[in-house]
Scaffold this active site. Structure first.
Site, PDB file in Angstrom:
ATOM      1  CG  HIS A   4      -0.838  -9.578 -15.568  1.00  6.93           C
ATOM      2  ND1 HIS A   4       0.227  -8.526 -14.828  1.00  6.93           N
ATOM      3  CD2 HIS A   4      -0.681  -9.107 -16.863  1.00  6.93           C
ATOM      4  CE1 HIS A   4       0.669  -7.701 -15.599  1.00  6.93           C
ATOM      5  NE2 HIS A   4       0.142  -7.975 -16.846  1.00  6.93           N
ATOM      6  CG  HIS A   6      -2.585  -2.636  -2.463  1.00  6.15           C
ATOM      7  ND1 HIS A   6      -1.639  -3.185  -2.863  1.00  6.15           N
ATOM      8  CD2 HIS A   6      -3.009  -3.451  -1.590  1.00  6.15           C
ATOM      9  CE1 HIS A   6      -1.292  -4.365  -1.804  1.00  6.15           C
ATOM     10  NE2 HIS A   6      -2.452  -4.517  -0.933  1.00  6.15           N
ATOM     11  CD  GLU A  28       1.889  -4.946  -1.069  1.00  8.61           C
ATOM     12  OE1 GLU A  28       2.426  -4.934  -2.367  1.00  8.61           O
ATOM     13  OE2 GLU A  28       1.316  -5.711  -0.592  1.00  8.61           O
ATOM     14  CG  HIS A  39      -4.829  -2.422   2.550  1.00 11.13           C
ATOM     15  ND1 HIS A  39      -3.612  -2.652   3.290  1.00 11.13           N
ATOM     16  CD2 HIS A  39      -4.751  -3.320   1.562  1.00 11.13           C
ATOM     17  CE1 HIS A  39      -2.911  -3.685   2.803  1.00 11.13           C
ATOM     18  NE2 HIS A  39      -3.637  -4.052   1.754  1.00 11.13           N
TER      19      HIS A  39
HETATM   20 CO    CO Z   1      -3.104  -5.508   0.396  1.00 14.39          CO
END
Ligand code: CO
Length: 288
Positions: free
Chosen positions: A117, A174, A205, A237
């Site tokens: 976005h 993610h 997350e 990550h």
């Molecule tokens: Co991250």
């Protein structure tokens, strides 16, 4: 009586003139591709971006390709190392200076989340100031249910051949704190699971955490799990949260439960069939 053909001639002349101007414009139209990734500060992870660069330039050999990263943190980190990488906004400004009139942006993100976005917003602001420049934006990987299904098949086809059906495969996405965006991961997990009940997708997350997957693996008495990132690069990550030695990493948590892990440090951008999804999305905008 004489007026009619006269007007016709004028109209015809105007039409011809107009189409000449139009084709003249088309000759002057300068197109460029902008690939926009989240970014990475892990040098080994960058090979994934090299693969995208190669594959996209093969598919669009005539067009100049530039890069931008959306992550401010990563761009700052790289700038400290002397590597200046543009934000989408900075890249657009450079295009304007070099006379580019048609910018085709491809988001190298996974879901249409905050990062995506941000590109859309930067493009809209830029187009307002530069009405003579057209920006089109290609979608990230997961949008409609067709794209989720295609992705599930690609991921399954990319699992190492030595994996037995009784071994779990756990992808690490993610995830997003934004519910609607996070649902893309939930959907993909469901589709993967329906195609092969021992394949899962969890996220760092959001709502699709490791806990229920770990529980399911335990209940099934699984002995081994492949851990694979579902992120464009095997960066921070993947290295730490997925495969790291810390007690909170997925590897440590699974092994604590008696499940042997096989981490695979490979980003989705290293999978040609996934790069082709981005390239197809880019091509759709390119042809417009
Ligand atoms: Co991250």
């Amino acid at each position: 009586m004489y007026k009619k053909p006269f007007f016709l001639i004028v109209a015809l002349a105007a039409f011809t003139l107009n189409s000449c101007i139009h084709s003249g414009n088309q000759n002057q139209m300068k197109k460029s591709i902008l690939l926009v990734a989240f970014g990475t500060s892990v040098p080994e992870a960058e090979k994934a971006f090299d693969n995208i660069r190669e594959r996209i330039s093969k598919r669009f050999p005539e067009t100049e390709i530039k890069w931008a990263y959306t992550s401010n943190i990563i761009r700052k980190k790289l700038a400290k190392q002397g590597r200046k990488i543009d934000s989408p906004k900075e890249a657009f400004a450079k295009f304007a200076e070099s006379g580019i009139t048609d910018i085709v942006v491809q988001s190298l993100h996974t879901i249409p989340g905050a990062e995506f976005h941000e590109i859309v917003k930067a493009a809209a602001e830029f187009e307002k100031k530069h009405p003579d420049i057209k920006i089109s934006i290609g979608n990230p990987l997961l949008t409609d249910s067709g794209s989720v299904d295609r992705m599930a098949d690609i991921l399954i086809a990319d699992i190492p051949a030595e994996r037995k059906k009784s071994d779990a495969v756990i992808y690490m996405g993610h995830g997003s704190e934004h519910h609607v965006e996070d649902m893309k991961y939930t959907e993909l997990n469901k589709v993967l699971n329906s195609k092969d009940p021992n394949i899962y997708l969890g996220t760092v997350e959001g709502k699709n955490l490791l806990d229920p997957i770990l529980k399911a693996c335990r209940e099934k008495g699984m002995a081994k799990a492949y851990l694979i990132p579902f992120m464009s690069v095997a960066g921070d990550h993947a290295i730490n949260d997925m495969a790291g030695p810390g007690e909170d990493s997925w590897k440590s948590r699974l092994e604590k439960a008696g499940i042997k892990t096989v981490p695979i440090l490979k980003g989705t951008a290293e999978v040609d069939a996934i790069v082709d999804v981005w390239a197809d999305n880019l091509n759709r905008q390119f042809k417009r």
